[in-house]
Scaffold this active site. Sequence first.
Site, PDB file in Angstrom:
ATOM      1  N   ILE A  86      60.787 -73.014  26.517  1.00 50.79           N
ATOM      2  CA  ILE A  86      61.767 -73.882  27.166  1.00 50.79           C
ATOM      3  C   ILE A  86      62.995 -73.061  27.541  1.00 50.79           C
ATOM      4  O   ILE A  86      63.568 -72.366  26.698  1.00 50.79           O
ATOM      5  CB  ILE A  86      62.148 -75.058  26.256  1.00 50.79           C
ATOM      6  CG1 ILE A  86      60.915 -75.937  26.018  1.00 50.79           C
ATOM      7  CG2 ILE A  86      63.272 -75.887  26.877  1.00 50.79           C
ATOM      8  CD1 ILE A  86      61.130 -77.069  25.048  1.00 50.79           C
ATOM      9  N   GLU A  87      63.369 -73.142  28.797  1.00 50.13           N
ATOM     10  CA  GLU A  87      64.506 -72.369  29.292  1.00 50.13           C
ATOM     11  C   GLU A  87      65.786 -72.886  28.648  1.00 50.13           C
ATOM     12  O   GLU A  87      66.031 -74.086  28.591  1.00 50.13           O
ATOM     13  CB  GLU A  87      64.548 -72.471  30.822  1.00 50.13           C
ATOM     14  CG  GLU A  87      65.534 -71.544  31.478  1.00 50.13           C
ATOM     15  CD  GLU A  87      66.930 -72.115  31.428  1.00 50.13           C
ATOM     16  OE1 GLU A  87      67.814 -71.375  30.929  1.00 50.13           O
ATOM     17  OE2 GLU A  87      67.141 -73.267  31.846  1.00 50.13           O
ATOM     18  N   SER A  88      66.623 -71.972  28.170  1.00 57.08           N
ATOM     19  CA  SER A  88      67.719 -72.345  27.273  1.00 57.08           C
ATOM     20  C   SER A  88      68.836 -73.144  27.954  1.00 57.08           C
ATOM     21  O   SER A  88      69.395 -74.062  27.348  1.00 57.08           O
ATOM     22  CB  SER A  88      68.300 -71.096  26.608  1.00 57.08           C
ATOM     23  OG  SER A  88      68.796 -70.188  27.578  1.00 57.08           O
ATOM     24  N   LYS A  89      69.191 -72.812  29.194  1.00 53.50           N
ATOM     25  CA  LYS A  89      70.263 -73.582  29.837  1.00 53.50           C
ATOM     26  C   LYS A  89      69.821 -75.015  30.086  1.00 53.50           C
ATOM     27  O   LYS A  89      70.601 -75.962  29.909  1.00 53.50           O
ATOM     28  CB  LYS A  89      70.711 -72.929  31.143  1.00 53.50           C
ATOM     29  CG  LYS A  89      71.900 -73.668  31.756  1.00 53.50           C
ATOM     30  CD  LYS A  89      72.453 -72.974  32.979  1.00 53.50           C
ATOM     31  CE  LYS A  89      73.663 -73.731  33.529  1.00 53.50           C
ATOM     32  NZ  LYS A  89      74.220 -73.070  34.730  1.00 53.50           N
ATOM     33  N   CYS A 187      69.340 -61.188  29.494  1.00 51.92           N
ATOM     34  CA  CYS A 187      68.657 -62.359  30.033  1.00 51.92           C
ATOM     35  C   CYS A 187      67.897 -61.993  31.304  1.00 51.92           C
ATOM     36  O   CYS A 187      68.415 -61.285  32.173  1.00 51.92           O
ATOM     37  CB  CYS A 187      69.667 -63.469  30.320  1.00 51.92           C
ATOM     38  SG  CYS A 187      68.954 -64.909  31.138  1.00 51.92           S
ATOM     39  N   ASP A 194      71.962 -60.342  25.288  1.00 53.62           N
ATOM     40  CA  ASP A 194      71.433 -61.103  24.151  1.00 53.62           C
ATOM     41  C   ASP A 194      71.467 -60.191  22.932  1.00 53.62           C
ATOM     42  O   ASP A 194      70.836 -59.127  22.931  1.00 53.62           O
ATOM     43  CB  ASP A 194      69.993 -61.558  24.420  1.00 53.62           C
ATOM     44  CG  ASP A 194      69.892 -62.533  25.580  1.00 53.62           C
ATOM     45  OD1 ASP A 194      70.800 -63.374  25.715  1.00 53.62           O
ATOM     46  OD2 ASP A 194      68.908 -62.455  26.342  1.00 53.62           O
ATOM     47  N   GLU A 227      62.008 -64.653  23.403  1.00 57.13           N
ATOM     48  CA  GLU A 227      60.638 -64.832  22.929  1.00 57.13           C
ATOM     49  C   GLU A 227      59.730 -63.714  23.436  1.00 57.13           C
ATOM     50  O   GLU A 227      58.842 -63.235  22.720  1.00 57.13           O
ATOM     51  CB  GLU A 227      60.097 -66.188  23.405  1.00 57.13           C
ATOM     52  CG  GLU A 227      60.938 -67.386  22.960  1.00 57.13           C
ATOM     53  CD  GLU A 227      62.028 -67.775  23.957  1.00 57.13           C
ATOM     54  OE1 GLU A 227      62.439 -68.944  23.952  1.00 57.13           O
ATOM     55  OE2 GLU A 227      62.475 -66.902  24.743  1.00 57.13           O
ATOM     56  N   ARG A 255      74.472 -68.964  21.881  1.00 57.95           N
ATOM     57  CA  ARG A 255      75.045 -69.119  23.218  1.00 57.95           C
ATOM     58  C   ARG A 255      74.866 -70.568  23.650  1.00 57.95           C
ATOM     59  O   ARG A 255      73.774 -71.119  23.540  1.00 57.95           O
ATOM     60  CB  ARG A 255      74.375 -68.190  24.232  1.00 57.95           C
ATOM     61  CG  ARG A 255      74.966 -68.327  25.642  1.00 57.95           C
ATOM     62  CD  ARG A 255      74.233 -67.475  26.650  1.00 57.95           C
ATOM     63  NE  ARG A 255      74.348 -66.065  26.346  1.00 57.95           N
ATOM     64  CZ  ARG A 255      73.485 -65.143  26.752  1.00 57.95           C
ATOM     65  NH1 ARG A 255      72.418 -65.514  27.443  1.00 57.95           N
ATOM     66  NH2 ARG A 255      73.663 -63.873  26.452  1.00 57.95           N
ATOM     67  N   GLY A 256      75.960 -71.171  24.133  1.00 65.68           N
ATOM     68  CA  GLY A 256      75.874 -72.544  24.597  1.00 65.68           C
ATOM     69  C   GLY A 256      75.463 -73.521  23.512  1.00 65.68           C
ATOM     70  O   GLY A 256      74.802 -74.521  23.791  1.00 65.68           O
TER      71      GLY A 256
END
Length: 279
Positions: A86-89, A187, A194, A227, A255-256
């Site tokens: 799952i893409e983090s943003k 990223c 990262d 990952e 992050r976020g």
Amino acid sequence: MNYQDNSLKSLKLGQKTEYASQYDRTLLQPVPRALNRDGLGITQNQPFTIGADIWTAYEISWLNEKGLPQVAIADIYLDYQSQNLIESKSFKLYLNSFNQSKFADFNAVQQTMQRDLSECAQGDVKVRLNPMAVYDSQKIDHLQGDCIDEQDIEITSYEFNANWLKDCVSDEIVEEKLVSHLLKSNCLITNQPDWGTLHIHYVGKKINQEKLLRYVVSFRQHNEFHEQCVERIFCDLMHYAKPEKLTVYARYTRRGGLDINPFRSNFENLPENLRLARQ
């Protein structure tokens, strides 16, 4: 590492986005695991048999049925066999969409998240929503093992190079746990840094720590998701060091409001989530 894939072009990473005012499951965006695994030659058969992407989500809030804001911290385990990561943003935007939406209780929020994340990942996802009292007593922890970072060596190259692991073992058979706080990659989409702590637990021929450290540092200008980096490290160690047993585990800084902590092993059970000093 350059990837050309339609699934990456539509990601919200690096784009200006608006925050949803109400719960919206469609904000979640998947990234096929095959995107990286094809290049490693492990799409069909992974060398690890146990694993998960362990997320900690610190910024979760919603409204109860009377409109009173609620807060929680979540531990999320995304199985390594899921079709997608799952893409983090998109994950952050999805979690933010809960902020002004009403839910009956903690369980309703937890079940909603587990359903949505499982659907996006196309695989097994476990969500544990924790009230603040659970985290009030959580201590700063550490990953056990010998730290390989304090070596007096000169580094002149920061381009990824798996060949640092060539001829990296001796004939001595050992069981070792090794730790490095010097893992840094970028990223895949935004090139943002990262930062992570790497933990390697293996049984097999003793790995040369200088070669291993040079290999870890070579990720410094490498562009992949968290990952993907961990799976690459696992595959490279299996190829060059050929251990009988291997675990690769990385815990990345937050992050976020999210930290991502991929775990891959061919012999160890999944760990309990924890928190390192940099998290």
